[in-house]
Write an enzyme that holds these catalytic residues in place. Structure first.
Site, PDB file in Angstrom:
ATOM      1  N   ASP A 189       0.815  -1.224   0.000  1.00 13.35           N
ATOM      2  CA  ASP A 189       0.000   0.000   0.000  1.00 13.35           C
ATOM      3  C   ASP A 189       0.844   1.267   0.000  1.00 13.35           C
ATOM      4  OD1 ASP A 189      -2.610  -0.823  -0.268  1.00 13.35           O
ATOM      5  OD2 ASP A 189      -2.980  -1.005   1.887  1.00 13.35           O
ATOM      6  N   LYS A 192      -0.562   4.673  -1.026  1.00  9.24           N
ATOM      7  CA  LYS A 192      -1.475   5.454  -0.196  1.00  9.24           C
ATOM      8  C   LYS A 192      -0.803   6.687   0.402  1.00  9.24           C
ATOM      9  CE  LYS A 192      -4.912   1.953   1.019  1.00  9.24           C
ATOM     10  NZ  LYS A 192      -5.555   1.167   2.095  1.00  9.24           N
ATOM     11  N   HIS A 217      -4.267   4.489  -5.796  1.00  8.44           N
ATOM     12  CA  HIS A 217      -3.039   4.248  -5.026  1.00  8.44           C
ATOM     13  C   HIS A 217      -2.136   3.146  -5.601  1.00  8.44           C
ATOM     14  CE1 HIS A 217      -5.304   1.069  -2.768  1.00  8.44           C
ATOM     15  NE2 HIS A 217      -4.110   0.558  -2.579  1.00  8.44           N
ATOM     16  N   ASP A 280      -4.008  -9.109   3.288  1.00  7.79           N
ATOM     17  CA  ASP A 280      -4.328  -7.699   3.540  1.00  7.79           C
ATOM     18  C   ASP A 280      -5.770  -7.541   4.020  1.00  7.79           C
ATOM     19  OD1 ASP A 280      -3.956  -4.894   3.533  1.00  7.79           O
ATOM     20  OD2 ASP A 280      -4.795  -4.751   1.518  1.00  7.79           O
TER      21      ASP A 280
END
Length: 336
Positions: A189, A192, A217, A280
């Protein structure tokens, strides 16, 4: 020492001869020149006199198993010369039984010196890669104090899942590839960091335009790692980078093709992304976030089962559930 073994001392490569207890009996001139140890000062010492912590324990364990079974063994050592300088060599150790006595003949060939001046074995390189990726991921997500814990949990659980899935599905993925997937999962991630905080941590539901921004993202993440690794330009991270990019870009794709950003379906989604996707979501649901309460373990597992074959690769979900059945998630849940 038996005279038959003296023939080995004529080789151009460095040669060391020990008895059955690995006590040094003879070395040749090439060995003296490379290591700096003269024969008269090294005879009678243990062969491990040159040993350093830079050769992984797995190498020594493999050598020990081979020679105890009476088989020749070959590998790579990082040793230390008399002047404390490191040297790197390919070595073959061969056992010989002559007139009832056991001897070991080690033939060393010094590796060409690398530009970095240091040979990295597979385990050490993997640790270095993993450490760098962890620092990179955490530094890009520093805005949220809870993010570091999430990233570490995802990485630890990915390591468990990829090992289990490889074993259960008989994929025969090499150890280095399994390590790459676990190491790279921490970057999933990283994109992000480019999303406005007002959207990223907004409590409640998102507006359509906010959802569109959030779904950018993965693309942002690819741009970030491309810029960072362009500066490194080091083949040590080449495979690690490709694995990381697959995870970053595709871990929100869905098995049924309704995910983002490219709408990939089924096995068109890279395996590493399919694995991190399950991990996740499991961690996101089973922990408290600014926009949601913590789900119970039963509710989280029910969701994974319900989305088997829809959001997630069915076989990866089954591998994950097998970890649950074996109670291997207990340390992970305790860390939440």
């Amino acid at each position: 020492m038996n005279q038959q073994l003296n023939l080995f001392l004529q080789l151009a490569d460095a040669v060391i001869i020990t008895d059955a207890k690995h006590t040094i009996l003879r070395v040749n001139g090439a060995y003296e020149n490379i290591t700096g140890y003269q024969q008269e000062e090294i005879i009678g010492k243990r062969a491990g006199i040159l040993r350093t912590p830079y050769t992984s324990q797995s190498v020594y364990d493999g050598m020990k198993r081979a020679i105890q079974a009476g088989r020749p063994w070959s590998g790579v050592f990082t040793n230390r010369k008399r002047d404390k300088e490191l040297w790197h060599s390919s070595i073959t150790i061969t056992p010989f039984e002559i007139e009832g006595e056991l001897y070991f003949v080690g033939v060393f060939r010094e590796l060409e010196k690398l530009k970095q001046g240091l040979y990295l074995d597979e385990d050490r390189a993997s640790r270095m890669q993993g450490s760098l990726l962890k620092v990179l991921a955490i530094s890009c997500e520093i805005r949220d104090p809870g993010t570091e814990a999430h990233l570490s949990r995802v990485q630890n659980l990915t390591e468990l899942l990829v090992d289990r899935h490889n074993e259960r599905m008989e994929l025969a993925l090499p150890k280095a590839e399994l390590a790459r997937i676990a190491n790279a999962s921490i970057l999933h991630d990283i994109g992000k960091s480019g999303i406005p905080e007002g959207i990223l941590y907004k409590p409640g539901s998102l507006a359509d335009y906010e959802r569109t921004i959030i779904e950018m993202h993965p693309i942002i993440g690819i741009d970030i790692v491309d810029k960072i690794f362009a500066e490194l330009d080091d083949e040590l991270f080449e495979k690690e980078l490709q694995t990381a990019k697959n995870i970053i870009l595709y871990h929100h794709e869905r098995w049924d093709g309704t995910g983002y950003p490219h709408g990939l379906k089924g096995e068109a989604i890279p395996l590493e992304a399919r694995i991190v996707s399950v991990v996740d979501v499991f961690d996101a649901l089973s922990t408290k976030r600014s926009y949601k309460e913590k789900w119970s373990l039963d509710s989280t597992l029910h969701y994974l089962r319900d989305q088997r074959g829809r959001q997630f690769d069915p076989s990866v979900v089954d591998s994950f559930l097998s970890l649950v059945e074996d109670e291997l998630l207990v340390p992970h849940l305790a860390a939440q």
